[in-house]
Write a protein that holds these residues in place. Structure first.
Motif, PDB file in Angstrom:
ATOM      1  N   UNK A  10       0.850  -1.188   0.000  1.00 42.12           N
ATOM      2  CA  UNK A  10       0.000   0.000   0.000  1.00 42.12           C
ATOM      3  C   UNK A  10       0.883   1.234   0.000  1.00 42.12           C
ATOM      4  N   UNK A  11       0.431   2.272  -0.707  1.00 43.11           N
ATOM      5  CA  UNK A  11       1.202   3.506  -0.786  1.00 43.11           C
ATOM      6  C   UNK A  11       0.262   4.685  -0.989  1.00 43.11           C
ATOM      7  N   UNK A  12       0.764   5.873  -0.705  1.00 43.71           N
ATOM      8  CA  UNK A  12      -0.018   7.092  -0.899  1.00 43.71           C
ATOM      9  C   UNK A  12       0.917   8.260  -1.163  1.00 43.71           C
ATOM     10  N   UNK A  13       0.449   9.177  -1.981  1.00 44.96           N
ATOM     11  CA  UNK A  13       1.118  10.454  -2.198  1.00 44.96           C
ATOM     12  C   UNK A  13       0.319  11.530  -1.479  1.00 44.96           C
ATOM     13  N   UNK A  14       0.999  12.502  -0.938  1.00 41.55           N
ATOM     14  CA  UNK A  14       0.312  13.629  -0.322  1.00 41.55           C
ATOM     15  C   UNK A  14      -0.162  14.584  -1.410  1.00 41.55           C
ATOM     16  N   UNK A  15      -1.402  14.983  -1.342  1.00 39.35           N
ATOM     17  CA  UNK A  15      -1.966  16.029  -2.206  1.00 39.35           C
ATOM     18  C   UNK A  15      -1.902  15.707  -3.693  1.00 39.35           C
ATOM     19  N   UNK A  16      -2.109  14.454  -4.043  1.00 30.31           N
ATOM     20  CA  UNK A  16      -2.160  14.065  -5.451  1.00 30.31           C
ATOM     21  C   UNK A  16      -3.624  13.854  -5.811  1.00 30.31           C
ATOM     22  N   UNK A  17      -4.087  14.409  -6.929  1.00 32.62           N
ATOM     23  CA  UNK A  17      -5.505  14.313  -7.280  1.00 32.62           C
ATOM     24  C   UNK A  17      -5.932  12.904  -7.696  1.00 32.62           C
ATOM     25  N   UNK A  18      -7.215  12.685  -7.617  1.00 30.29           N
ATOM     26  CA  UNK A  18      -7.837  11.417  -7.972  1.00 30.29           C
ATOM     27  C   UNK A  18      -7.436  10.964  -9.371  1.00 30.29           C
ATOM     28  N   UNK A  19      -7.371  11.881 -10.309  1.00 26.29           N
ATOM     29  CA  UNK A  19      -7.044  11.520 -11.691  1.00 26.29           C
ATOM     30  C   UNK A  19      -5.671  10.868 -11.799  1.00 26.29           C
ATOM     31  N   UNK A  20      -4.713  11.313 -10.998  1.00 28.89           N
ATOM     32  CA  UNK A  20      -3.371  10.728 -11.033  1.00 28.89           C
ATOM     33  C   UNK A  20      -3.413   9.312 -10.465  1.00 28.89           C
ATOM     34  N   UNK A  21      -4.122   9.128  -9.354  1.00 26.06           N
ATOM     35  CA  UNK A  21      -4.258   7.782  -8.790  1.00 26.06           C
ATOM     36  C   UNK A  21      -4.889   6.828  -9.800  1.00 26.06           C
ATOM     37  N   UNK A  22      -5.908   7.305 -10.499  1.00 27.62           N
ATOM     38  CA  UNK A  22      -6.553   6.454 -11.500  1.00 27.62           C
ATOM     39  C   UNK A  22      -5.600   6.116 -12.639  1.00 27.62           C
ATOM     40  N   UNK A  23      -4.788   7.073 -13.032  1.00 21.70           N
ATOM     41  CA  UNK A  23      -3.817   6.841 -14.107  1.00 21.70           C
ATOM     42  C   UNK A  23      -2.760   5.820 -13.675  1.00 21.70           C
ATOM     43  N   UNK A  24      -2.251   5.969 -12.445  1.00 14.54           N
ATOM     44  CA  UNK A  24      -1.270   5.014 -11.926  1.00 14.54           C
ATOM     45  C   UNK A  24      -1.888   3.616 -11.886  1.00 14.54           C
ATOM     46  N   UNK A  25      -3.113   3.528 -11.371  1.00 12.36           N
ATOM     47  CA  UNK A  25      -3.790   2.231 -11.280  1.00 12.36           C
ATOM     48  C   UNK A  25      -3.977   1.614 -12.663  1.00 12.36           C
ATOM     49  N   UNK A  26      -4.363   2.416 -13.633  1.00 13.18           N
ATOM     50  CA  UNK A  26      -4.559   1.906 -14.994  1.00 13.18           C
ATOM     51  C   UNK A  26      -3.250   1.373 -15.569  1.00 13.18           C
ATOM     52  N   UNK A  27      -2.158   2.074 -15.336  1.00 14.16           N
ATOM     53  CA  UNK A  27      -0.866   1.610 -15.842  1.00 14.16           C
ATOM     54  C   UNK A  27      -0.424   0.324 -15.143  1.00 14.16           C
ATOM     55  N   UNK A  28      -0.607   0.258 -13.834  1.00 12.83           N
ATOM     56  CA  UNK A  28      -0.215  -0.945 -13.105  1.00 12.83           C
ATOM     57  C   UNK A  28      -1.044  -2.153 -13.535  1.00 12.83           C
ATOM     58  N   UNK A  29      -2.315  -1.939 -13.809  1.00 13.60           N
ATOM     59  CA  UNK A  29      -3.200  -3.043 -14.215  1.00 13.60           C
ATOM     60  C   UNK A  29      -2.837  -3.609 -15.586  1.00 13.60           C
ATOM     61  N   UNK A  30      -2.034  -2.904 -16.343  1.00 15.44           N
ATOM     62  CA  UNK A  30      -1.586  -3.414 -17.642  1.00 15.44           C
ATOM     63  C   UNK A  30      -0.532  -4.508 -17.492  1.00 15.44           C
ATOM     64  N   UNK A  31       0.050  -4.619 -16.298  1.00 16.99           N
ATOM     65  CA  UNK A  31       1.042  -5.663 -16.043  1.00 16.99           C
ATOM     66  C   UNK A  31       0.281  -6.925 -15.632  1.00 16.99           C
ATOM     67  N   UNK A  32       0.465  -8.030 -16.354  1.00 15.63           N
ATOM     68  CA  UNK A  32      -0.239  -9.262 -16.006  1.00 15.63           C
ATOM     69  C   UNK A  32       0.080  -9.709 -14.572  1.00 15.63           C
ATOM     70  N   UNK A  33      -0.966 -10.056 -13.831  1.00 15.86           N
ATOM     71  CA  UNK A  33      -0.785 -10.523 -12.458  1.00 15.86           C
ATOM     72  C   UNK A  33      -0.872  -9.438 -11.411  1.00 15.86           C
ATOM     73  N   UNK A  34      -1.131  -8.196 -11.825  1.00 19.56           N
ATOM     74  CA  UNK A  34      -1.222  -7.087 -10.876  1.00 19.56           C
ATOM     75  C   UNK A  34      -2.678  -6.655 -10.722  1.00 19.56           C
ATOM     76  N   UNK A  35      -3.104  -6.550  -9.468  1.00 17.55           N
ATOM     77  CA  UNK A  35      -4.420  -6.004  -9.148  1.00 17.55           C
ATOM     78  C   UNK A  35      -4.209  -4.766  -8.296  1.00 17.55           C
TER      79      UNK A  35
END
Length: 89
Positions: A10-35
Motif C-alpha cells: 500500500x502507498x499514498x502520495x500527499x496532495x495528489x488528485x484522484x485523476x493521477x491515482x486512477x492513471x497510476x492504477x490503470x498503468x499498473x493493471x496493464x502488467x499481467x498478475x497485478x491487481x
C-alpha cells in the motif's frame, strides 16, 4: 530522484488528485498478475488540500517473472519522479 526497489503493498502520495491515482492504477493493471485497489480517504474532516484518495493497494503476487516486477517498479518510479516520494502505508 529516489527509486523504489520492492513493490509496496500500500502507498499514498500527499496532495495528489484522484485523476493521477486512477492513471497510476490503470498503468499498473496493464502488467499481467497485478491487481490495484483505490483506497478511500480516511480523514474525518474535509480538507481541500488533501487528496481525494487515501492511497493504492497493490497485489502483485501472480507476476510471471522478474520482467513484470521490473515493469511495476518502473511505473512507480516514473510517478514518484513526477509527484514526489510516496509514503508506504
Amino acid at each position: 530522484m529516489s527509486s523504489v526497489q520492492t513493490i509496496p503493498e500500500t502507498l499514498a502520495w500527499a496532495k495528489v488528485p484522484l485523476s493521477v491515482y486512477r492513471e497510476v492504477a490503470a498503468h499498473l493493471r496493464q502488467v499481467p498478475g497485478v491487481e490495484v485497489e483505490l483506497l478511500p480517504q480516511t480523514s474525518p474532516q474535509f480538507d481541500y488540500t488533501l487528496g481525494q484518495i487515501g492511497g493504492l493497494r497493490i497485489a502483485a503476487k501472480n507476476l510471471a517473472g522478474p520482467e513484470d516486477e521490473a515493469r511495476v517498479l518502473e511505473i512507480l518510479n516514473y510517478y514518484g519522479d513526477r509527484f514526489g516520494a510516496f509514503e508506504i502505508l
